[in-house]
Design a protein around this motif. Sequence first.
Motif, PDB file in Angstrom:
ATOM      1  N   SER A   2       0.988  -1.565   0.459  1.00 13.16           N
ATOM      2  CA  SER A   2       0.331   0.544   0.250  1.00 13.16           C
ATOM      3  C   SER A   2       1.194   1.406  -0.354  1.00 13.16           C
ATOM      4  O   SER A   2      -0.118   1.998  -0.406  1.00 13.16           O
ATOM      5  CB  SER A   2      -0.464   0.140   1.327  1.00 13.16           C
ATOM      6  OG  SER A   2      -0.401  -0.008   2.376  1.00 13.16           O
ATOM      7  N   ASN A  36       1.948   5.401   6.016  1.00 15.83           N
ATOM      8  CA  ASN A  36       1.484   5.783   4.374  1.00 15.83           C
ATOM      9  C   ASN A  36       1.210   7.094   4.144  1.00 15.83           C
ATOM     10  O   ASN A  36       0.403   6.838   3.350  1.00 15.83           O
ATOM     11  CB  ASN A  36       0.899   4.604   4.626  1.00 15.83           C
ATOM     12  CG  ASN A  36       0.298   4.051   3.071  1.00 15.83           C
ATOM     13  OD1 ASN A  36       1.741   4.399   2.111  1.00 15.83           O
ATOM     14  ND2 ASN A  36      -0.676   3.385   2.920  1.00 15.83           N
ATOM     15  N   GLN A  37       1.198   7.674   4.890  1.00 12.26           N
ATOM     16  CA  GLN A  37       0.339   8.931   4.619  1.00 12.26           C
ATOM     17  C   GLN A  37       0.805  10.423   4.672  1.00 12.26           C
ATOM     18  O   GLN A  37       2.306  10.695   6.014  1.00 12.26           O
ATOM     19  CB  GLN A  37      -0.827   9.173   5.026  1.00 12.26           C
ATOM     20  CG  GLN A  37      -1.099   8.881   7.087  1.00 12.26           C
ATOM     21  CD  GLN A  37      -2.456   9.860   6.798  1.00 12.26           C
ATOM     22  OE1 GLN A  37      -3.258  10.221   6.700  1.00 12.26           O
ATOM     23  NE2 GLN A  37      -2.515   8.542   8.123  1.00 12.26           N
ATOM     24  N   LYS A  66      -3.590  13.496   4.564  1.00 11.32           N
ATOM     25  CA  LYS A  66      -4.629  12.880   2.993  1.00 11.32           C
ATOM     26  C   LYS A  66      -5.157  11.721   4.096  1.00 11.32           C
ATOM     27  O   LYS A  66      -4.696  11.041   5.318  1.00 11.32           O
ATOM     28  CB  LYS A  66      -3.117  12.258   2.662  1.00 11.32           C
ATOM     29  CG  LYS A  66      -2.893  12.943   1.387  1.00 11.32           C
ATOM     30  CD  LYS A  66      -1.723  12.951   0.256  1.00 11.32           C
ATOM     31  CE  LYS A  66      -0.974  13.639  -0.050  1.00 11.32           C
ATOM     32  NZ  LYS A  66      -0.391  13.276  -1.127  1.00 11.32           N
ATOM     33  N   ARG A 125      -8.010   8.070   3.028  1.00  9.87           N
ATOM     34  CA  ARG A 125      -7.634   6.788   2.546  1.00  9.87           C
ATOM     35  C   ARG A 125      -8.926   6.687   2.908  1.00  9.87           C
ATOM     36  O   ARG A 125      -9.106   6.033   3.975  1.00  9.87           O
ATOM     37  CB  ARG A 125      -6.682   5.656   3.105  1.00  9.87           C
ATOM     38  CG  ARG A 125      -6.451   4.402   2.070  1.00  9.87           C
ATOM     39  CD  ARG A 125      -5.824   3.825   2.144  1.00  9.87           C
ATOM     40  NE  ARG A 125      -5.103   2.168   0.619  1.00  9.87           N
ATOM     41  CZ  ARG A 125      -4.030   1.797   0.613  1.00  9.87           C
ATOM     42  NH1 ARG A 125      -3.319   1.761   1.531  1.00  9.87           N
ATOM     43  NH2 ARG A 125      -4.322   0.640  -0.228  1.00  9.87           N
ATOM     44  N   CYS A 126      -9.703   5.788   1.494  1.00 10.00           N
ATOM     45  CA  CYS A 126     -10.511   5.840   1.472  1.00 10.00           C
ATOM     46  C   CYS A 126     -11.132   4.499   0.044  1.00 10.00           C
ATOM     47  O   CYS A 126     -10.452   4.976  -0.648  1.00 10.00           O
ATOM     48  CB  CYS A 126     -11.696   7.095   1.022  1.00 10.00           C
ATOM     49  SG  CYS A 126     -11.987   8.121   2.353  1.00 10.00           S
ATOM     50  N   SER A 127     -11.826   4.001   0.097  1.00  4.72           N
ATOM     51  CA  SER A 127     -12.806   3.457  -0.648  1.00  4.72           C
ATOM     52  C   SER A 127     -13.810   3.574  -1.269  1.00  4.72           C
ATOM     53  O   SER A 127     -14.742   3.854   0.081  1.00  4.72           O
ATOM     54  CB  SER A 127     -12.668   1.099  -0.273  1.00  4.72           C
ATOM     55  OG  SER A 127     -11.649   1.131  -0.188  1.00  4.72           O
ATOM     56  N   ASP A 164     -10.822   1.224  -3.511  1.00  5.97           N
ATOM     57  CA  ASP A 164      -9.267   1.253  -3.154  1.00  5.97           C
ATOM     58  C   ASP A 164      -9.367   2.879  -3.417  1.00  5.97           C
ATOM     59  O   ASP A 164      -8.933   2.644  -4.673  1.00  5.97           O
ATOM     60  CB  ASP A 164      -8.343   1.272  -3.169  1.00  5.97           C
ATOM     61  CG  ASP A 164      -6.789   1.729  -1.898  1.00  5.97           C
ATOM     62  OD1 ASP A 164      -7.279   2.543  -1.544  1.00  5.97           O
ATOM     63  OD2 ASP A 164      -6.205   0.884  -1.468  1.00  5.97           O
ATOM     64  N   GLY A 204      -7.005   4.270  -2.737  1.00  2.03           N
ATOM     65  CA  GLY A 204      -5.624   5.343  -1.488  1.00  2.03           C
ATOM     66  C   GLY A 204      -5.693   6.471  -1.060  1.00  2.03           C
ATOM     67  O   GLY A 204      -6.813   6.868  -1.084  1.00  2.03           O
ATOM     68  N   PHE A 205      -4.466   7.109  -1.141  1.00  3.02           N
ATOM     69  CA  PHE A 205      -4.483   8.031  -0.062  1.00  3.02           C
ATOM     70  C   PHE A 205      -4.449   9.820  -0.973  1.00  3.02           C
ATOM     71  O   PHE A 205      -4.438  10.153  -2.217  1.00  3.02           O
ATOM     72  CB  PHE A 205      -3.382   8.493   0.278  1.00  3.02           C
ATOM     73  CG  PHE A 205      -2.563   7.478   1.434  1.00  3.02           C
ATOM     74  CD1 PHE A 205      -2.377   8.097   2.625  1.00  3.02           C
ATOM     75  CD2 PHE A 205      -2.334   6.438   1.564  1.00  3.02           C
ATOM     76  CE1 PHE A 205      -3.381   7.096   4.019  1.00  3.02           C
ATOM     77  CE2 PHE A 205      -2.666   5.398   2.626  1.00  3.02           C
ATOM     78  CZ  PHE A 205      -2.692   5.888   3.791  1.00  3.02           C
ATOM     79  N   ARG A 263     -14.258   5.304   4.813  1.00  4.97           N
ATOM     80  CA  ARG A 263     -12.729   6.092   5.391  1.00  4.97           C
ATOM     81  C   ARG A 263     -11.951   4.663   5.856  1.00  4.97           C
ATOM     82  O   ARG A 263     -12.609   3.865   6.778  1.00  4.97           O
ATOM     83  CB  ARG A 263     -12.837   6.540   6.126  1.00  4.97           C
ATOM     84  CG  ARG A 263     -11.188   7.145   6.598  1.00  4.97           C
ATOM     85  CD  ARG A 263     -11.239   8.577   6.271  1.00  4.97           C
ATOM     86  NE  ARG A 263      -9.791   9.089   7.127  1.00  4.97           N
ATOM     87  CZ  ARG A 263     -10.331  10.125   8.031  1.00  4.97           C
ATOM     88  NH1 ARG A 263     -11.124  10.301   8.418  1.00  4.97           N
ATOM     89  NH2 ARG A 263      -8.545  10.110   8.555  1.00  4.97           N
ATOM     90  N   GLN A 319      -8.019   4.829   6.542  1.00  7.17           N
ATOM     91  CA  GLN A 319      -7.190   5.643   7.589  1.00  7.17           C
ATOM     92  C   GLN A 319      -7.194   6.633   7.539  1.00  7.17           C
ATOM     93  O   GLN A 319      -7.842   6.951   6.550  1.00  7.17           O
ATOM     94  CB  GLN A 319      -5.940   5.183   6.977  1.00  7.17           C
ATOM     95  CG  GLN A 319      -5.418   3.383   6.647  1.00  7.17           C
ATOM     96  CD  GLN A 319      -3.826   3.134   6.228  1.00  7.17           C
ATOM     97  OE1 GLN A 319      -3.848   3.608   5.707  1.00  7.17           O
ATOM     98  NE2 GLN A 319      -3.673   2.431   7.224  1.00  7.17           N
TER      99      GLN A 319
END
Length: 177
Positions: free
Chosen positions: A53, A63-64, A68, A70-72, A135, A137-138, A175, A177
């Motif tokens: 990821s 990872n951000q 930022k 991260r969502c799907s 996904d 992503g961020f 959401r 992350q």
Amino acid sequence: MVNTGLPAGWEVRHSNSKNLPYYFNSMTRESRWEPPEDTDLETLKAYMAKYHSGAAAYPDGSNQDDGKIRCSHLLVKHRDSRRPSSWREADITRSKEEAREILRGHQERILEGEIRLGDLATSESDCSSARKKGDLGFFGRGEMQKEFEEPAFALQPGEISDIVDSPSGLHLIERVQ
């Protein structure tokens, strides 16, 4: 050796053409987009989050970048959507209300715990992110349509939005992350 949760002979590889991870069996030479049977999905999920990821780019594993999220999402387009076509349908002719009813049915299944948003997005989302379980992503503020961004940023990790109306169509947003 890192435990991926995959059965013996299977490994995670990365497709350069699709920029997505896939599963490869070095003994049978079989490759597939979905995890093989007998996969420990919880272990695989932890492995994918850590190694596939983009987490390696951040020393703390977050990872951000600042601000930022991260969502799907699961997108259902209608004939008045910005681009009324998708990988699922070349010409989308359903009304906005028909799209809303479809999404309400998906929402009910998700909220009842029958299926996860990402698993449903794989087959039912009109967005190309379906192949990544929805996904996106961020992303930070100003990177998405305002109608999508505001409810996405209002969610806490693990929460799923009510139906969101944007120029792209109707969404359920989770959401991550």
